[in-house]
Design a protein around this motif. Structure first.
Motif, mmCIF file in Angstrom:
data_model
loop_
_atom_site.group_PDB
_atom_site.id
_atom_site.type_symbol
_atom_site.label_atom_id
_atom_site.label_comp_id
_atom_site.label_asym_id
_atom_site.label_seq_id
_atom_site.Cartn_x
_atom_site.Cartn_y
_atom_site.Cartn_z
ATOM 1 N N ALA A 207 8.380 2.824 1.146
ATOM 2 C CA ALA A 207 7.431 1.773 0.736
ATOM 3 C C ALA A 207 6.027 2.323 0.504
ATOM 4 C CB ALA A 207 7.386 0.681 1.792
ATOM 5 N N ALA A 208 5.739 3.501 1.044
ATOM 6 C CA ALA A 208 4.403 4.081 0.867
ATOM 7 C C ALA A 208 4.126 4.440 -0.590
ATOM 8 C CB ALA A 208 4.238 5.316 1.750
ATOM 9 N N ALA A 209 5.186 4.546 -1.396
ATOM 10 C CA ALA A 209 4.981 4.852 -2.822
ATOM 11 C C ALA A 209 4.413 3.650 -3.574
ATOM 12 C CB ALA A 209 6.305 5.272 -3.452
ATOM 13 N N LYS A 210 4.491 2.475 -2.958
ATOM 14 C CA LYS A 210 4.015 1.262 -3.654
ATOM 15 C C LYS A 210 2.483 1.240 -3.728
ATOM 16 C CE LYS A 210 7.923 -1.584 -2.308
ATOM 17 N NZ LYS A 210 8.366 -2.561 -1.320
ATOM 18 N N PRO A 211 1.907 0.348 -4.574
ATOM 19 C CA PRO A 211 0.437 0.261 -4.664
ATOM 20 C C PRO A 211 -0.190 0.074 -3.287
ATOM 21 C CG PRO A 211 1.460 -1.072 -6.366
ATOM 22 C CD PRO A 211 2.579 -0.569 -5.504
ATOM 23 N N GLY A 212 -1.277 0.792 -3.048
ATOM 24 C CA GLY A 212 -1.967 0.685 -1.765
ATOM 25 C C GLY A 212 -1.176 1.278 -0.613
ATOM 26 N N GLY A 213 -0.182 2.113 -0.912
ATOM 27 C CA GLY A 213 0.611 2.714 0.162
ATOM 28 C C GLY A 213 1.542 1.721 0.817
ATOM 29 N N GLY A 214 1.875 0.637 0.094
ATOM 30 C CA GLY A 214 2.796 -0.363 0.641
ATOM 31 C C GLY A 214 2.083 -1.432 1.447
ATOM 32 N N THR A 215 0.767 -1.540 1.244
ATOM 33 C CA THR A 215 0.009 -2.570 1.964
ATOM 34 C C THR A 215 0.543 -3.966 1.640
ATOM 35 O OG1 THR A 215 -2.159 -3.595 2.165
ATOM 36 C CG2 THR A 215 -1.682 -2.580 0.073
ATOM 37 N N THR A 216 0.277 -4.909 2.545
ATOM 38 C CA THR A 216 0.722 -6.285 2.309
ATOM 39 C C THR A 216 -0.275 -7.058 1.433
ATOM 40 O OG1 THR A 216 -0.306 -6.840 4.410
ATOM 41 C CG2 THR A 216 2.066 -6.459 4.433
ATOM 42 N N ILE A 217 -1.397 -6.415 1.071
ATOM 43 C CA ILE A 217 -2.377 -7.102 0.205
ATOM 44 C C ILE A 217 -1.772 -7.268 -1.190
ATOM 45 C CG2 ILE A 217 -4.656 -6.910 -0.869
ATOM 46 C CD1 ILE A 217 -5.437 -5.127 1.527
ATOM 47 N N LYS A 218 -1.914 -8.489 -1.724
ATOM 48 C CA LYS A 218 -1.329 -8.809 -3.030
ATOM 49 C C LYS A 218 -2.020 -8.029 -4.163
ATOM 50 C CE LYS A 218 -0.123 -13.035 -5.325
ATOM 51 N NZ LYS A 218 -0.799 -14.216 -5.741
#
Ligand SMILES: NC(=O)c1ccc[n+]([C@@H]2O[C@H](COP(=O)([O-])OP(=O)(O)OC[C@H]3O[C@@H](n4cnc5c(N)ncnc54)[C@H](OP(=O)(O)O)[C@@H]3O)[C@@H](O)[C@H]2O)c1
Length: 272
Positions: A207-218
């Motif tokens: 999940a760290a590959a996602k935007p913001g390192g996988g943060t829950t911020i939309k």
């Protein structure tokens, strides 16, 4: 502003957020220069913009002084003036700091900090004539740490310091310098561009590959961020955080770092 008197240069304007910023300024009546390293990407970006006769391209690497000078000179040779410089070139990272090499940190600082410094210094004489503005594109990573963002936080914090220093020094010369700090931005390749950074490290979740390192911020629409960049230049705003509510989290962390860290981990980090 339909007489197209004003001119903006957007570094990194050939794709991603930079291209949306270029479009936003063009729609607001500016003439626009976009800078990037790949000429075919620049040509495609220019062709994608309406009113492309008001768009010039500068093919250059703005981590080099020569490239930064070329970007500014393109604005002057095509449009004879420069009112706004948007330093949008920047590169993010994924990983743990214990695995961050000095070479990678140098590269992140070159992309996020040297680019803004070199372009700004080259632009100062022209911005001073117009009483213009510099807008640097920071990130929430300019304000707070975040899990799995590697050296990006260090590079963007350096950019934040450079921005405030430049604002204090250039204010008496009539030049505004602002920082826009967006959270994760929605994009088509979200999740895929950092996959190679995370897949070989068992301590970093996918999940760290996602935007913001996988943060829950939309994720933010890039158009929202670009509109904030325009406001930052026009209204001479010193520092903008998107989404705005996160400024509270940042302020709490300054007053009480312990509480700030707890809130950050609880409300913005993926459990990954
Ligand atoms: N994406 C997000 O979620 C997010 C969130 C917060 C902040 N930001 C910040 O927003 C900015 C833009 O991010 P992005 O994700 O939209 O970037 P991007 O999609 O990677 O686009 C980068 C642009 O910069 C150009 N570029 C890269 N290095 C360059 C160099 N050395 N000289 C000249 N041009 C160069 C690229 O074209 P060429 O490769 O052809 O040169 C491209 O046009 C960055 O500062 C980033 O830190 C992004």
């Amino acid at each position: 502003m339909t007489d197209r008197s004003l001119v903006v240069l957007v570094t990194g304007g050939s794709s991603g957020l930079g291209l949306v910023i270029a479009k936003t300024f063009l729609d607001a009546g500016f003439r626009v220069v976009i800078a990037g390293r790949d000429s075919s990407r620049l040509d495609a970006a220019k062709a994608s913009l309406a009113h492309d006769s008001y768009v010039a391209t500068a093919c250059c690497d703005v981590t080099e002084k020569q490239g930064a000078d070329k970007a500014i000179q393109t604005a002057i040779s095509h449009f004879s003036r420069l009112d706004v410089l948007v330093n949008c070139v920047g590169t993010s990272d994924r990983g743990l700091v214990e695995n961050l090499t000095l070479e990678r940190l140098d590269e992140l600082i070159r992309q996020n900090v040297h680019t803004a410094l070199l372009c700004s210094v080259a632009a100062i004489p022209f911005l001073e004539i117009e009483g213009g503005a510099i807008v640097n594109i920071g990130s929430l990573a300019s304000k707070v740490g975040a899990r799995y963002l590697g050296g990006y936080v260090a590079a963007k914090h350096a950019l934040a310091g450079l921005t405030q220093q430049m604002r204090l020094e250039l204010k008496p010369r009539g030049i505004h310098v602002g920082l826009v700090n967006p959270g994760p931005i929605r994009r088509d390749d979200a999740g895929s561009r950092y996959q190679s950074h995370v897949q070989h490290d068992p301590n970093v979740p996918a999940a760290a590959a996602k935007p913001g390192g996988g943060t829950t911020i939309k994720g933010l629409p890039p158009e929202t961020v670009a509109a904030a960049v325009l406001r930052c230049a026009r209204d001479r705003r010193p520092d903008m955080v998107l989404p705005r509510y996160l400024r509270l989290l940042i302020a709490v962390g300054h007053i009480s770092p312990r509480l700030g860290d707890w809130l950050l981990l609880k409300f913005t980090s993926s459990k990954g």
